[in-house]
Design a protein around this motif. Sequence first.
Motif, PDB file in Angstrom:
ATOM      1  N   ARG A 118       0.756  -1.405   0.115  1.00 17.66           N
ATOM      2  CA  ARG A 118       0.184  -0.332  -0.317  1.00 17.66           C
ATOM      3  C   ARG A 118       0.958   1.084   0.324  1.00 17.66           C
ATOM      4  NH1 ARG A 118      -5.145  -0.966   4.470  1.00 17.66           N
ATOM      5  NH2 ARG A 118      -6.112  -2.848   2.848  1.00 17.66           N
ATOM      6  N   ASP A 119       2.284   0.869   0.489  1.00 12.57           N
ATOM      7  CA  ASP A 119       2.932   2.187   0.118  1.00 12.57           C
ATOM      8  C   ASP A 119       3.146   3.230  -1.063  1.00 12.57           C
ATOM      9  OD1 ASP A 119       3.495   2.309   3.342  1.00 12.57           O
ATOM     10  OD2 ASP A 119       5.045   0.229   2.830  1.00 12.57           O
ATOM     11  N   ARG A 125       0.037  -0.952 -11.261  1.00 17.77           N
ATOM     12  CA  ARG A 125      -0.458  -1.390 -12.227  1.00 17.77           C
ATOM     13  C   ARG A 125      -2.253  -0.961 -12.270  1.00 17.77           C
ATOM     14  NH1 ARG A 125       1.016  -3.380 -16.970  1.00 17.77           N
ATOM     15  NH2 ARG A 125      -0.008  -3.855 -18.462  1.00 17.77           N
ATOM     16  N   LYS A 126      -3.183  -1.229 -11.458  1.00 22.31           N
ATOM     17  CA  LYS A 126      -4.457  -1.136 -11.603  1.00 22.31           C
ATOM     18  C   LYS A 126      -3.930   0.198 -11.327  1.00 22.31           C
ATOM     19  CE  LYS A 126      -7.562  -2.535  -7.556  1.00 22.31           C
ATOM     20  NZ  LYS A 126      -8.235  -3.276  -6.513  1.00 22.31           N
ATOM     21  N   HIS A 127      -4.086   0.999 -10.170  1.00 25.96           N
ATOM     22  CA  HIS A 127      -4.060   2.388 -10.025  1.00 25.96           C
ATOM     23  C   HIS A 127      -3.913   3.169 -11.219  1.00 25.96           C
ATOM     24  CE1 HIS A 127      -2.970   6.637  -8.595  1.00 25.96           C
ATOM     25  NE2 HIS A 127      -4.112   6.324  -7.694  1.00 25.96           N
ATOM     26  N   THR A 131      -6.026   5.806 -13.323  1.00 29.55           N
ATOM     27  CA  THR A 131      -5.880   6.941 -14.053  1.00 29.55           C
ATOM     28  C   THR A 131      -5.949   7.398 -16.131  1.00 29.55           C
ATOM     29  OG1 THR A 131      -4.489   7.627 -11.821  1.00 29.55           O
ATOM     30  CG2 THR A 131      -4.355   8.818 -14.118  1.00 29.55           C
ATOM     31  N   ALA A 132      -5.737   5.853 -16.160  1.00 29.55           N
ATOM     32  CA  ALA A 132      -5.836   5.941 -18.006  1.00 29.55           C
ATOM     33  C   ALA A 132      -6.886   5.703 -17.632  1.00 29.55           C
ATOM     34  CB  ALA A 132      -4.482   4.677 -18.318  1.00 29.55           C
ATOM     35  N   ARG A 154       4.959  -4.584  -9.836  1.00 27.38           N
ATOM     36  CA  ARG A 154       5.445  -4.175 -10.857  1.00 27.38           C
ATOM     37  C   ARG A 154       4.784  -2.343 -10.836  1.00 27.38           C
ATOM     38  NH1 ARG A 154       4.200  -8.941 -12.832  1.00 27.38           N
ATOM     39  NH2 ARG A 154       5.723 -10.194 -14.001  1.00 27.38           N
ATOM     40  N   LEU A 155       6.095  -1.405 -10.782  1.00 23.32           N
ATOM     41  CA  LEU A 155       5.488  -0.048 -10.346  1.00 23.32           C
ATOM     42  C   LEU A 155       6.382   0.964 -11.992  1.00 23.32           C
ATOM     43  CD1 LEU A 155       7.625   1.010  -7.311  1.00 23.32           C
ATOM     44  CD2 LEU A 155       5.232   0.009  -7.116  1.00 23.32           C
TER      45      LEU A 155
END
Length: 610
Positions: A118-119, A125-127, A131-132, A154-155
């Motif tokens: 959560r940090d 990827r989900k977040h 946004t996309a 993965r960031l």
Amino acid sequence: MSVPNNRRRDPGGLSGEVVLLWVGIVVVVLGVGSIYAAMHLGHKIAGTGVVVPTDPFAVTFGLFGGDLAWPGAPGWWVLAGLALIVLALGTLVGVALARRSARRTRVDRAAAYMGRGRDVEGLSRKHVSRTAQRLGVQAAPGLPIGVTVSTGQRLLSSWEDMRMTIAGPRTGKTTSMVVPEILDAPGSVLSTSNKRDVVDQTRGPRAAVGPVWVFDPQGIAGEEPTWWWNPLSYVTDEVRAAKLAEHFASGSRDPGARTDAYFDPAGQDLLAGLLLAAALDARPITDVYTWLTRPTNQAPVTILTEHGYTLTADQVAGVIAAPEKQRGGVYGTAQQMASCLTNRQVAAWITPQGPADTRPQFSPEEFVRAGLPSAAGESAPTKPGTLYSLSKEGRGTAGPLVTALTVAVVEAAEELAAQSAGGRLATPLVGVLDEAANVCRWRELPNLYSHYGSRGIVLDTVLQSWSQGVEVWGESGMKKLWSASNVKVYGGGVSEANFLEDLSRMIGDYDRLSSSTSTGRGQRTVSQQLHRERIMDVADLAALPKGRAVVLASGARPTLIRTVPWMAGPHREAVEASIAANDPQAKRTLREAHDEMATVAAATPLEEAP
């Protein structure tokens, strides 16, 4: 006498007492389980008819207490089989642990105390996909950053995030940051560099998407001038003329060079007036340098007056009418700023080669419109293109022109975004400003950085060190640029103590539990103390291993990542084919890429590549 135990526990590590406890538990479970299985299976195989209890401990105590008989040879065979199974499993676990240990670097212990889960949810990827989706970008969720060391997460950065990358030479920033960003861009791409490797590695895949433009006035990539761009097409008024003159001034100075309080501003203002005059009269930009070699030429004043720029005309006329030494100093300063125009090789890229020149002229406005959805009634959009701008470092190079071309494209995108729905581009423009401090000295960049993120213009400014940025933008400008970057990546290779100390403080501290033993009067006492220490100190950051990077993002805790080079990503075959087709030393380049992959493969396994 007190004997302190200063051995630092690894983050998330186990103490010796806990390890012994777990070893004891495993031994008991394996021993009791093996006896239980041997008794049950052995008596069934032997057909003795002995009723074995279902409680494992009752079986064990019964056997050793003499209440239960051993099943003989069948029992020994079962124990032997179980021993072989345990040995095989132990070997597999040992090999796995050994491989994992080999993949770990000396700084990986810090990952447990840094951001994860959560940090860093804002970079997941989900977040970024949400946004996309909110922004209407369907082609890709975001730009890749890397994989967290602690959890393998993965960031990615979103299409609202502006980025900055600081990494020293030979740290893999091209293979792990620049190339993946270019290849994952959903629309048009703008890239700057002082080497040809970026072009060679990404030209093939990007050519499959749309047209490729390589601005190579100094022959870095051996590109022929099959097209040209008129820098004066950017000059539409005195404001833009001043901006273009500032690019020439910034690119012509040596890093850290002192400027004269009078002659430098006066020379820049003179150059701006001459650029405006040449643009108004539809002259080639090389005429500007010709005017600078003729301090008494009144043609620029006449042109400016005829087009209504009377004050600018008066400014140029005032320099012409100044005393000879003063006039010579101003004109000489302006000549130095525009010295790149004297290079015939450069001139072929920025001026038409005679009236019969049929080469296409690059248009920043058309470039940024390519690939965007067309409105009703309009013709189908062209495919998104890629612009590579190459220049060497130092004075007399094409750096001012690279900066001017970059600014022209970005400002054209900004104007288009202002006319688009939501005030942003429907498909983001990705700009990777590699070697920005050397070939793209855009002085106003820190003031505009955060604004571009809201326009759908996603930039990543790539530097080799903090001091490189200070040479271009000053200390305050560099801090402003750093603060305006939503995602900051440090990839190692920097030996600047002040920057690394600030970075170490931003990463934060952790609490280390240490113990001390004291003996006296036949008694032994163990006491524990809590100490606060840096998660990563300056030495750790200065010697950051290749394949590791620290990521600081807005609203997220700093995290340690494994970088993912293109050799470990989905574009590997396309990039290798591009290198083979474009790189004159393709065999050596591919061999070096394979060697680099072998070096970082343990840190970034293929199965973890996005």
